[in-house]
Structures are given as C-alpha cells and as structure tokens.
Design a protein around this motif. Structure first.
Motif, PDB file in Angstrom:
ATOM      1  N   GLU A 194       0.913  -1.231   0.021  1.00 15.53           N
ATOM      2  CA  GLU A 194       0.026   0.052   0.027  1.00 15.53           C
ATOM      3  C   GLU A 194       0.868   1.214   0.007  1.00 15.53           C
ATOM      4  N   CYS A 393       1.183  -2.810  -6.247  1.00 13.17           N
ATOM      5  CA  CYS A 393       0.390  -2.782  -5.022  1.00 13.17           C
ATOM      6  C   CYS A 393      -0.528  -4.157  -5.072  1.00 13.17           C
ATOM      7  N   ALA A 396      -2.308  -4.816  -1.566  1.00 13.05           N
ATOM      8  CA  ALA A 396      -2.819  -3.941  -1.058  1.00 13.05           C
ATOM      9  C   ALA A 396      -4.646  -4.313  -0.758  1.00 13.05           C
ATOM     10  N   MET A 400      -8.437  -0.284  -0.367  1.00 16.07           N
ATOM     11  CA  MET A 400      -7.362   0.563  -0.816  1.00 16.07           C
ATOM     12  C   MET A 400      -7.005   0.526  -2.209  1.00 16.07           C
TER      13      MET A 400
END
Ligand code: GLY
Ligand code: MN
Length: 472
Positions: A194, A393, A396, A400
C-alpha cells in the motif's frame, strides 16, 4: 555457456571421492593455486556519490519504521531462481526491497534489508554478500557468485555511499525469533504494498522514462512492420525488436511482451508469440520497458498490419478507444478506482448492444447482480496500479485498491478491449478473430489525469498515419 567448475573448490584434493556432477571437474594444479591470488592491481574505492533515489527511499523507510514500532523487520531481496540445471533466471530484486533501498537492476542477490528497533524508531542496514577477496576459492572457482565468472560484486562502502544506507556483511545477518519477515507477515506485506499506491517525484520521473523507452520500442516495431510480415514467426520478431530497445535503454521488460496477431489477440496474455503477422490482420502488442530502477511501463497498441484498418476493424477499434476516453474522462482525484472501470464498461455495453450481440439491453447488462453479458467480450478489468511491478500494489486491501479513492501521485493503466474469439457464435462472422486493446499509463495529478503515453498514436487515424510515416 562455457564449461563450468561451479561447485568445485580450489582445494578439493584431486584424489577426493567422485561426487555427483563431478564429471566435468578438473582439479586445479598446484602452480595455478600458488599464483592465482597474486598479481592483481588494487581496486579503486567507489566514488561516494549518493544516488538520486536515496532520499526518497529514506522517506519510505521512515514510514515503514513508524508503522511497526519496536519490531525488527526483515525485507529480503530474494535469491537467484533456477531455470534449469545450473542456469538461473536473471536476478530481479523483490519490488519491496527495491522500493525501500532504491537498489534496482544492480542489486546483489540474497541481500537483506533489516530494520532494527533503535530509540523510538529503527536503524536500517543492508546486509549483502560483499565481493570476495581474491585469495578465496570463490573468486575463481564459483560460477554462481565468483568474480571470475559473473564479474565483481560491489564493496560494502560503495553500496552504502550509493544508497545512503548502512551496509554490513551478509554473514553477519542472523534471523531472530520475533522477526517480522516480508511475505511471511501479512501486515508488513500489505503495508509495503500500500505504501506504493502513491508515487513520489522520483518514481514519477522513472515512470516517464519507462514510457519514453517503450514509445521508442513501439516506433521500432512500426518501422519494421513490412519486414515483420515477411518473417515466418513475425510475432517473435516483434518481441525481439521490443526487447532490443528495452534492453539497450533499460534493464529489460517489466513483463513478457504480448505480440498477438490475428486471432491470437483474443488471448489476453498471449506470450507464446510463435505466430505469423499477416497483412489484413490486426496485431495487438502489449509491452513495457523496465528501466534500471525497475519501474516499468505497460502499454498496448493494436495495429493494422497492412497499415489500414478495414471498416469492421476500425469500428471495433474506435469503440475501444471511446471506452478508453470515457474512462480517462471519469478519472479524477476523489473518485473511486472502480468508477474508471465502470465508465469504460458503459461504453463497451452500449456498443456491443448496438451491434446486436447481447441477449439483453445495455442497461440490463450493466446491472451489478444479474448483468455482465457484455463482459464476454472483455473479461478483464480496465485498470491496475503500475510502478515497480506491472501489477503494482497487488497486496493492497480491496478498500485501498478497487474500492479505493484516486489520489494525486497514483499511476495506473486504462486498458479497455474488445475480443471476439475465432469460434464465438454470438458475433457476426466478420468480427471473429478480431481482438483490440488500447492501453495507456495514467498519472493522477491534483488537476486531473495526465496520459503519460499520449505521445504514442492512439486513434485509428493517428495509428494509420504513424504506420504510413515510419514505413514510407
Ligand atoms: N500488460 C498485461 C496486463 O496488464 O495484464
Ligand atoms: Mn496492463
């Protein structure tokens, strides 16, 4: 590859018991052993020049430190991975390690970044296998890490100066009970993933470079289209041409190039690339150069091999382009990531309904619970985060990512497509075997989205003019 004494050590007695895989080993004679470690010039110390990314990586480490007070954190770079027998894949450091150290394509395998609790924060140290002394057997006899075989590794002081971080010998690293280890600890793995959702100024500049190299790679392919169409495995030629550009100007590709001509374009991740590139067909090329810092572009263009779209190809192409433009128009700070996809889907559903392909109306197809009929022709998502990983990412949380809010500094793709499989009986015959994707790399700014790859021709007219210009 040359003959290797990879696991031979210099002082293996010639009379040692035969070992497995010893069939190519030759003992080093005494004269070699007496002289090999001498007669070498002193090595100059590395000039202490901190790399541009050092201060950015330090800020990222401060964030990690603040999120895990009092815990010892271990972020391994990873090891060489075997390809076959004694050949390995090229080493590529773990993305979190690269992000938190700023150490890219020249990172040394098996290095480990360690955060040791100190006062109310942490000290950070990179443990690495420092270059071996020339008096060691490793120097001349170890094909995996020895200098004679793969070239010298950097000295601890040089790495410390480059990265602006303390360094220590790998042999001094000892795992301890209670260590929080990346990929073994879900909280740390999620956190560092994240942490990459919003890019800093250094990362954005690297992304621009990756896109620029990729644009030149696409130009190379377009300029060579006539020759590619004459090559029996034209898709491989496309892959090779892009690889040449990516490798000469960067570290390589961020993922395997997709060179999908004719009906292969309907296979979303076609990387076999063993087909011909035939005049009259479209070729879908999805490729991204990875620069030395490991940031990658991810761009797709779909080209008419002959230089001109047929009316059907153009109709499908422009529908995809319209979906991409709608997604771009929907993207702004404060909206959900998901809403960009939804904007593209409204166009895709409307067009395929208009062409009579759906058993329901576009509106019914867009119903979240009972719809989705249009997704037959585009099963993938419209966007993913992009950065040091092509699908950045990835750890994540959903809130998010897909349900997250777009912010300035995020970099993501917009890549709608339409794919009509060669044997899809739900579409008119002239649609079958046509696959189109248009993919651009988007930087969100406070003022709205910037298309980093806007310089690569996108509309059907622009694409035709591009091919005409470079193949004239
Ligand atoms: N470039 C391939 C993908 O985004 O999945
Ligand atoms: Mn992509």
């Amino acid at each position: 590859m040359s003959t290797s004494d990879s696991d031979t050590i210099a002082d293996t007695p010639a009379t040692a018991e035969p070992q497995e895989n010893a069939n190519r080993k030759q003992p080093f004679p005494k004269g070699f052993l007496d002289t090999i470690s001498t007669g070498w010039a002193e090595r100059p110390d590395a000039a202490p020049v901190e790399r541009a990314q050092a201060s950015f990586a330090a800020a990222r480490r401060r964030a990690v430190s603040a999120a895990f007070p009092g815990r010892r954190l271990v972020i391994p770079a990873g090891s060489l991975k075997q390809r076959s027998n004694d050949t390995d894949y090229p080493f590529r450091a773990h993305s979190a390690f690269a992000h938190l150290t700023g150490w890219g394509s020249d990172a040394v395998p098996d290095s480990v970044l360690v955060f040791d609790p100190f006062d109310d924060g942490h000290t950070a140290t990179v443990y690495l296998r420092e270059r071996a002394d020339r008096t060691t057997a490793e120097f001349y006899a170890d094909a995996t890490v020895g200098e004679f075989w793969i070239g010298p590794r950097p000295a601890l002081a040089g790495v410390a100066a480059d990265l602006g971080i303390a360094t220590a010998h790998l042999a001094d690293f000892a795992p301890a009970p209670g260590d929080v280890v990346l990929d073994a600890d879900a909280d740390l793995t999620r956190y560092v993933s994240e942490l990459r959702l919003v890019k800093d100024a250094y990362e954005i500049e690297q992304m621009r470079q990756a896109v620029a190299v990729t644009a030149r790679g696409f130009d190379d392919i377009v300029a060579d289209l006539p020759r590619i169409a004459q090559t029996p495995r034209g898709e491989r030629a496309v892959e090779g041409i892009f690889h040449h550009r990516a490798r000469v100007e960067g570290n390589g590709e961020g993922y395997d190039t997709i060179a999908a001509s004719g009906p292969h374009a309907c296979y979303l991740h076609w990387t076999r690339n063993d087909g011909p590139v035939v005049a009259g067909d479209l070729i879908l090329i999805d490729a991204g150069a990875e620069v030395d810092s490991l940031y990658t572009a991810d761009i797709t263009r779909t080209l008419p091999v002959s230089g001109t779209f047929t009316p059907t190809q153009r109709k499908i192409y422009e529908a995809v382009r319209e979906a991409a433009d709608a997604a771009f128009a929907a993207a702004r700070p404060g909206v959900t990531f998901r809403s960009v996809h939804e904007a593209a889907m409204r166009v895709i559903a409307a067009r395929v309904a208009e062409w009579g392909l759906l058993p329901v109306t576009a509106e019914e197809a867009l119903d979240a619970d009972n719809g989705g009929q249009h997704r037959r022709y585009m099963v993938h998502g419209t966007s993913h985060h992009l950065g040091i990983d092509v699908h950045d990412c990835a750890q994540a949380r959903r809130e998010m990512y897909y349900d997250g809010i777009l912010e300035a500094g995020m970099v993501f793709t917009i890549e709608p497509g339409l794919y009509f499989q060669i044997d899809d009986l739900t579409v008119p015959e002239e649609f079958r075997g046509i696959g189109v994707r248009i993919e651009d790399d988007i930087l969100m700014t406070a003022d709205g989205p910037e298309n980093l790859s806007a310089g690569i021709p996108r509309t059907a007219d622009e694409v035709e003019a591009w091919i005409a210009r470079l193949t004239a």
